[in-house]
Design a protein around this motif. Structure first.
Motif, PDB file in Angstrom:
ATOM      1  N   ALA A  74      14.421   3.954  -1.379  1.00  0.00           N
ATOM      2  CA  ALA A  74      15.302   4.946  -1.279  1.00  0.00           C
ATOM      3  C   ALA A  74      14.889   6.587  -1.581  1.00  0.00           C
ATOM      4  O   ALA A  74      15.153   7.193  -0.895  1.00  0.00           O
ATOM      5  N   ASP A  75      13.969   6.513  -2.391  1.00  0.00           N
ATOM      6  CA  ASP A  75      13.431   7.748  -2.849  1.00  0.00           C
ATOM      7  C   ASP A  75      12.681   8.684  -1.712  1.00  0.00           C
ATOM      8  O   ASP A  75      12.720   9.579  -1.657  1.00  0.00           O
ATOM      9  N   SER A  76      11.808   7.506  -1.065  1.00  0.00           N
ATOM     10  CA  SER A  76      11.080   8.369   0.131  1.00  0.00           C
ATOM     11  C   SER A  76      11.744   7.966   1.456  1.00  0.00           C
ATOM     12  O   SER A  76      11.478   8.741   2.406  1.00  0.00           O
ATOM     13  N   GLY A  77      12.799   7.172   1.383  1.00  0.00           N
ATOM     14  CA  GLY A  77      13.154   6.796   2.881  1.00  0.00           C
ATOM     15  C   GLY A  77      12.287   5.996   3.640  1.00  0.00           C
ATOM     16  O   GLY A  77      12.533   5.749   5.019  1.00  0.00           O
ATOM     17  N   ASP A  78      11.326   5.278   3.264  1.00  0.00           N
ATOM     18  CA  ASP A  78      10.340   4.480   3.756  1.00  0.00           C
ATOM     19  C   ASP A  78      10.729   3.128   3.724  1.00  0.00           C
ATOM     20  O   ASP A  78      11.360   2.632   3.100  1.00  0.00           O
TER      21      ASP A  78
ATOM     22  N   VAL B 189       0.838  -0.938  -0.099  1.00  0.00           N
ATOM     23  CA  VAL B 189      -0.138  -0.054   0.052  1.00  0.00           C
ATOM     24  C   VAL B 189       0.825   1.274   0.021  1.00  0.00           C
ATOM     25  O   VAL B 189       1.732   1.280   0.635  1.00  0.00           O
ATOM     26  N   GLN B 190       0.697   2.085  -0.965  1.00  0.00           N
ATOM     27  CA  GLN B 190       1.517   3.335  -0.995  1.00  0.00           C
ATOM     28  C   GLN B 190       0.802   4.595  -1.626  1.00  0.00           C
ATOM     29  O   GLN B 190      -0.262   4.159  -2.311  1.00  0.00           O
ATOM     30  N   THR B 191       1.324   5.664  -1.443  1.00  0.00           N
ATOM     31  CA  THR B 191       0.787   6.933  -2.110  1.00  0.00           C
ATOM     32  C   THR B 191       1.673   7.045  -3.557  1.00  0.00           C
ATOM     33  O   THR B 191       2.997   7.257  -3.230  1.00  0.00           O
ATOM     34  N   GLY B 192       1.059   7.202  -4.446  1.00  0.00           N
ATOM     35  CA  GLY B 192       1.931   7.295  -5.827  1.00  0.00           C
ATOM     36  C   GLY B 192       2.570   6.150  -6.113  1.00  0.00           C
ATOM     37  O   GLY B 192       2.123   4.697  -5.743  1.00  0.00           O
ATOM     38  N   SER B 193       3.204   6.107  -7.065  1.00  0.00           N
ATOM     39  CA  SER B 193       3.991   4.900  -7.605  1.00  0.00           C
ATOM     40  C   SER B 193       5.312   4.690  -7.348  1.00  0.00           C
ATOM     41  O   SER B 193       5.901   5.676  -7.764  1.00  0.00           O
ATOM     42  N   SER B 194       5.823   3.825  -6.425  1.00  0.00           N
ATOM     43  CA  SER B 194       7.088   3.812  -5.972  1.00  0.00           C
ATOM     44  C   SER B 194       7.853   2.639  -6.899  1.00  0.00           C
ATOM     45  O   SER B 194       7.641   1.468  -6.983  1.00  0.00           O
ATOM     46  N   GLU B 195       8.643   3.180  -8.021  1.00  0.00           N
ATOM     47  CA  GLU B 195       9.379   2.457  -8.634  1.00  0.00           C
ATOM     48  C   GLU B 195      10.755   1.855  -8.499  1.00  0.00           C
ATOM     49  O   GLU B 195      11.329   1.323  -8.882  1.00  0.00           O
ATOM     50  N   ASP B 196      11.255   2.459  -7.170  1.00  0.00           N
ATOM     51  CA  ASP B 196      12.494   2.097  -6.541  1.00  0.00           C
ATOM     52  C   ASP B 196      11.863   1.037  -5.219  1.00  0.00           C
ATOM     53  O   ASP B 196      13.034   0.901  -4.686  1.00  0.00           O
ATOM     54  N   ALA B 197      10.995   0.424  -5.287  1.00  0.00           N
ATOM     55  CA  ALA B 197      10.479  -0.670  -4.067  1.00  0.00           C
ATOM     56  C   ALA B 197      11.332  -1.609  -4.180  1.00  0.00           C
ATOM     57  O   ALA B 197      11.621  -2.163  -5.135  1.00  0.00           O
TER      58      ALA B 197
END
Length: 172
Positions: free
Chosen positions: A157-161, A109-117
């Motif tokens: 890495a992008d969000s630090g999450d 579950v995420q907000t937006g599209s995390s392509e670096d997950a």
């Protein structure tokens, strides 16, 4: 005249005009201050837009206009809408047979599209085999009977999450 010492005055207005302007995409070129627009998430395709035109003193070490790796400004802390990881949930059978491959899935579950997950599966069964330890879905073959934990950790890495879910699997 664009100068490195005028960075704040020359480019500080970009955030006022656009809520997705990223100061980290601005660099000083031989043609003035430039904003780099990326065409893809890999940042291999781009086009450059001159924000403040003018001759730049060579002592400011400007990059060539359109250079592949110019030195960007940093530090405004703004990015285009950042994808945030909210949670991950493991799906699959909570009972398994010793030595049999069981399928497990992750629901992110995420907000937006995390392509670096990045996915990482682990288990408390040190002898277990995880078929795809860095994929969203995997098969796990437990090596012994007992109760074992299965964990899926997802980082960006992008969000630090980082989000994690752990289940207990009873292996017989």
């Amino acid at each position: 005249m664009p100068r490195s010492s005028n960075a704040s005055a020359d480019t500080g207005w970009t955030k006022n005009l656009s809520d997705v302007a990223v100061k980290d995409n601005v660099y000083l070129s031989t043609r003035g201050w430039v904003y780099r627009h990326y065409k893809n998430s890999a940042r291999t395709e781009f086009w450059d837009e001159v924000l403040v035109a003018g001759e730049v003193p060579s002592g400011d070490s400007p990059a060539a206009f359109g250079a592949a790796n110019p030195t960007f400004l940093t530090g405004d802390g703004s990015k285009s809408p950042i994808s945030r990881l909210t949670s991950v949930t493991i799906g699959g059978d909570l009972t398994a047979a010793d030595g049999a491959a069981e399928a497990y899935t992750s629901t992110l579950v995420q907000t937006g599209s995390s392509e670096d997950a990045v996915f990482a599966w682990t288990t408390s069964d040190s002898g277990a085999t995880i078929s795809a330890a860095s994929a969203a879905n995997t098969n796990v073959t437990f090596s012994a009977t007992g109760n074992f934990t299965l964990t899926c950790t997802v980082t960006s890495a992008d969000s630090g999450d980082t989000v994690t879910d752990t289940i207990t699997v009873a292996v017989s």
